[in-house]
Design a protein around this motif. Structure first.
Motif, PDB file in Angstrom:
ATOM      1  N   THR A   1      14.702  25.129  60.808  1.00 46.32           N
ATOM      2  CA  THR A   1      14.778  26.594  60.918  1.00 46.32           C
ATOM      3  C   THR A   1      16.142  26.976  61.489  1.00 46.32           C
ATOM      4  O   THR A   1      16.611  26.368  62.445  1.00 46.32           O
TER       5      THR A   1
ATOM      6  N   GLY B   1      11.124  30.591  65.300  1.00 45.94           N
ATOM      7  CA  GLY B   1      10.667  29.302  64.787  1.00 45.94           C
ATOM      8  C   GLY B   1       9.213  29.237  64.358  1.00 45.94           C
ATOM      9  O   GLY B   1       8.672  28.156  64.145  1.00 45.94           O
ATOM     10  N   VAL B   2       8.553  30.394  64.202  1.00 45.39           N
ATOM     11  CA  VAL B   2       7.125  30.377  63.879  1.00 45.39           C
ATOM     12  C   VAL B   2       6.855  30.574  62.382  1.00 45.39           C
ATOM     13  O   VAL B   2       6.103  29.814  61.771  1.00 45.39           O
ATOM     14  N   CYS B   3       7.502  31.567  61.764  1.00 44.33           N
ATOM     15  CA  CYS B   3       7.132  31.934  60.383  1.00 44.33           C
ATOM     16  C   CYS B   3       7.741  31.002  59.333  1.00 44.33           C
ATOM     17  O   CYS B   3       7.283  30.950  58.207  1.00 44.33           O
ATOM     18  N   ARG B   4       8.739  30.279  59.679  1.00 48.07           N
ATOM     19  CA  ARG B   4       9.484  29.360  58.808  1.00 48.07           C
ATOM     20  C   ARG B   4      10.135  30.082  57.617  1.00 48.07           C
ATOM     21  O   ARG B   4      10.363  29.502  56.555  1.00 48.07           O
ATOM     22  N   GLY B   5      10.456  31.340  57.843  1.00 46.79           N
ATOM     23  CA  GLY B   5      11.093  32.127  56.787  1.00 46.79           C
ATOM     24  C   GLY B   5      12.585  31.848  56.669  1.00 46.79           C
ATOM     25  O   GLY B   5      13.231  32.323  55.742  1.00 46.79           O
ATOM     26  N   CYS B   6      13.133  31.090  57.600  1.00 43.50           N
ATOM     27  CA  CYS B   6      14.594  30.923  57.613  1.00 43.50           C
ATOM     28  C   CYS B   6      14.993  29.461  57.440  1.00 43.50           C
ATOM     29  O   CYS B   6      16.048  29.065  57.943  1.00 43.50           O
TER      30      CYS B   6
ATOM     31  N   CYS C   1      16.713  29.793  62.957  1.00 45.04           N
ATOM     32  CA  CYS C   1      16.555  30.546  64.213  1.00 45.04           C
ATOM     33  C   CYS C   1      16.301  29.657  65.419  1.00 45.04           C
ATOM     34  O   CYS C   1      16.720  29.993  66.520  1.00 45.04           O
TER      35      CYS C   1
ATOM     36  N   MET D   1      16.112  36.684  58.670  1.00 50.37           N
ATOM     37  CA  MET D   1      15.066  36.184  59.567  1.00 50.37           C
ATOM     38  C   MET D   1      13.902  37.146  59.687  1.00 50.37           C
ATOM     39  O   MET D   1      14.061  38.351  59.534  1.00 50.37           O
ATOM     40  N   ALA D   2      12.738  36.561  60.004  1.00 49.55           N
ATOM     41  CA  ALA D   2      11.560  37.397  60.267  1.00 49.55           C
ATOM     42  C   ALA D   2      11.213  37.284  61.750  1.00 49.55           C
ATOM     43  O   ALA D   2      11.629  38.103  62.553  1.00 49.55           O
ATOM     44  N   CYS D   3      10.492  36.214  62.150  1.00 46.80           N
ATOM     45  CA  CYS D   3      10.062  36.128  63.556  1.00 46.80           C
ATOM     46  C   CYS D   3      11.235  35.853  64.502  1.00 46.80           C
ATOM     47  O   CYS D   3      11.241  36.328  65.631  1.00 46.80           O
ATOM     48  N   GLY D   4      12.187  35.060  64.070  1.00 45.64           N
ATOM     49  CA  GLY D   4      13.351  34.746  64.908  1.00 45.64           C
ATOM     50  C   GLY D   4      13.095  33.728  65.999  1.00 45.64           C
ATOM     51  O   GLY D   4      13.963  33.455  66.816  1.00 45.64           O
TER      52      GLY D   4
END
Ligand code: FAD
Ligand code: FES
Length: 253
Positions: free
Chosen positions: A237, A218-223, A239, A213-216
């Motif tokens: 997401t 729900g913002v960056c959509r990295g997960c 997270c 995870m990055a932001c954790g």
């Protein structure tokens, strides 16, 4: 506590830092106020010098004292491990959704460090007097978590409990115990197999997913993972929409 729209950040005092297996540690932190947390949710810890917080499932909650179980992996977990009782850490959470508990005969499947949220879930089911069986898989007896209450243990090398992966025993346990729902957390292969076995026997499954995870929040959509909603494959997401998903809705790549 600082609460912004979707962030809850605490400076929490470490009460306990204890080695509980060859590779894992139990840390209990005091948030000073009662924290509402449910099994499946996680906290994100700020690790000195690292931009991205590191997520950890909640393992226990005792009137504002939140416990996590963690394994040392890289810089973040090394930093956490270096802390001592009395030190303060910065946590965000609890965040994410939780297991959706129902009054059904429940099989709980945990593997490796994935036993953390499953053990917390077991304590919630026990409080509600919901019939449950907690089975857990570890590499060997040195990896078994000290003080954790488990009904059956499986180890890869057979040094304690039954020998082999917990997955090898799922069919047999389902036939014997006849669960109405299965909850699981652990490596992807465990979650995928639990979901498949659930489908085979027509049993509902809920799986707690892990993604870097990055932001954790729900913002960056990295997960994101793929899930099926209304017959269509869409992103979710881990997270914020998760980490808990119905096994039947996850697209297992
Ligand atoms: C929802 C959620 C709950 C989690 N709960 C727990 C828990 O209860 N206990 C626990 O020990 N760990 C848990 N993790 C994993 C934990 O977040 C990572 O181990 C941690 O972020 C690693 O940080 P690091 O700086 O030490 O390692 P890094 O230097 O960031 O990475 C070291 C190695 O670990 C791998 N890694 C990093 N993050 C993850 C991840 N999320 N999943 C799998 N591999 C990863 C990296 O790919 C790399 O190989 C959870 C992760 C998620 C997403
Ligand atoms: S980590 Fe940023 S959206 Fe999940």
């Amino acid at each position: 506590m600082i609460t912004t729209e979707n962030k809850k950040i605490y400076k929490a005092k470490i009460e306990t830092m204890e080695k509980v297996s060859t590779s894992s540690y139990f840390m209990e932190i005091n948030c000073s106020i009662p924290v509402d947390v449910k099994a499946g949710q996680f906290i994100s810890i700020y690790c000195d010098g690292l931009t991205l917080r590191r997520p950890f499932s909640v393992y226990s909650n005792n009137n504002g004292k939140i416990g996590i179980l963690f394994k040392e992996r890289g810089k973040g977990t090394r930093y956490i491990k270096s802390l001592n009782s009395g030190d303060f850490i910065d946590i965000m959470g609890p965040v994410g959704n939780c297991f959706n508990i129902s009054n059904k005969k429940s099989l709980l499947v945990g593997a490796g460090i994935g036993v953390a949220p499953i053990s917390f879930l077991k304590s919630e089911l026990d409080k509600k007097n919901i019939d449950n069986m907690f089975i857990a898989g570890f590499l060997n007896k040195e990896e078994v978590i000290k003080g954790m209450s488990v009904d059956r243990i499986y180890t890869d090398d057979g040094s304690i409990g039954q020998k082999g992966s917990v997955l090898n025993y799922l069919d047999e346990i389902i036939k014997e115990y006849k669960p109405q729902i299965i909850y699981s957390c652990g490596p992807l292969i465990v979650l995928k197999t639990v979901a498949q076995v659930g489908e085979k026997y027509g049993i509902e499954t809920q799986v707690a997913m892990e993604k870097v995870m990055a932001c954790g929040i729900g913002v960056c959509r990295g997960c994101v993972i793929d899930v099926i909603k209304d017959g269509k494959t869409v992103n979710a997401t881990v997270c914020k929409d998760g980490p808990v998903f119905n096994g039947s809705e996850v697209v297992w790549h």
